[in-house]
Write a protein that holds these residues in place. Structure first.
Motif, PDB file in Angstrom:
ATOM      1  N   TYR A   1       0.826  -1.209   0.000  1.00 26.60           N
ATOM      2  CA  TYR A   1       0.000   0.000   0.000  1.00 26.60           C
ATOM      3  C   TYR A   1       0.860   1.259   0.000  1.00 26.60           C
ATOM      4  N   SER A   2       2.078   1.164   0.506  1.00 25.34           N
ATOM      5  CA  SER A   2       2.956   2.343   0.552  1.00 25.34           C
ATOM      6  C   SER A   2       3.314   2.840  -0.845  1.00 25.34           C
ATOM      7  N   LYS A   3       3.123   2.022  -1.863  1.00 23.71           N
ATOM      8  CA  LYS A   3       3.425   2.404  -3.248  1.00 23.71           C
ATOM      9  C   LYS A   3       2.196   2.857  -4.030  1.00 23.71           C
ATOM     10  N   VAL A   4       1.023   2.882  -3.378  1.00 23.45           N
ATOM     11  CA  VAL A   4      -0.195   3.320  -4.051  1.00 23.45           C
ATOM     12  C   VAL A   4      -0.197   4.840  -4.146  1.00 23.45           C
ATOM     13  N   GLN A   5      -0.334   5.355  -5.363  1.00 25.48           N
ATOM     14  CA  GLN A   5      -0.370   6.798  -5.588  1.00 25.48           C
ATOM     15  C   GLN A   5      -1.799   7.320  -5.674  1.00 25.48           C
ATOM     16  N   ALA A   6      -2.712   6.488  -6.138  1.00 26.34           N
ATOM     17  CA  ALA A   6      -4.125   6.864  -6.252  1.00 26.34           C
ATOM     18  C   ALA A   6      -4.939   5.583  -6.353  1.00 26.34           C
ATOM     19  N   PHE A   7      -6.232   5.691  -6.058  1.00 28.94           N
ATOM     20  CA  PHE A   7      -7.114   4.543  -6.218  1.00 28.94           C
ATOM     21  C   PHE A   7      -8.530   5.025  -6.464  1.00 28.94           C
TER      22      PHE A   7
END
Length: 125
Positions: free
Chosen positions: A72-78
């Motif tokens: 999740y630390s690499k999620v930029q947007a969702f």
């Protein structure tokens, strides 16, 4: 690795963590907890409190498996898209740094709003 960019779509159904949790248990770090599990025909996805683990079951016998860890630390947007009247499937799109967009499609019986809230909890910390 599951090829998230090739347009293949998995329709995921919610399953109890006891059903597929043991498959990923050896991969979990100390203190990491399974939050939700979803399964297609052979492949499945496990959401923990730290990452998404996508499991691609390969080969005729299904003994070979590819485990892809998406923190999740690499999620930029969702984004989430709820099921509608004619489109009965819900969708979750996640944009990962260095990977791009990952789309997961869920059957209408999946609580996509709760899944979106869970993702927000871990991404927006």
């Amino acid at each position: 690795m599951i090829d998230f960019g090739n347009g293949s779509v998995f329709k995921l159904n919610p399953v109890h963590p006891q059903e597929i949790g043991p498959e990923v248990a050896p991969l979990l770090v100390p203190g990491e907890q399974i939050v939700a599990c979803f399964k297609a025909v052979r492949d499945f996805v496990v959401f923990t409190d730290k990452r998404l683990i996508a499991v691609n079951v390969q080969g005729m016998t299904g003994r070979k498996r590819d485990f892809t860890s998406l923190p999740y630390s690499k999620v930029q947007a969702f984004s989430i898209e709820t099921a509608g009247t004619f489109d009965l499937d819900a969708e979750l799109d996640l944009w990962f740094s260095g990977l791009g967009k990952v789309r997961l499609e869920f059957k209408g019986n999946a609580d996509i709003r709760a899944l979106g809230q869970m993702i927000a909890t871990y991404v927006l910390r």
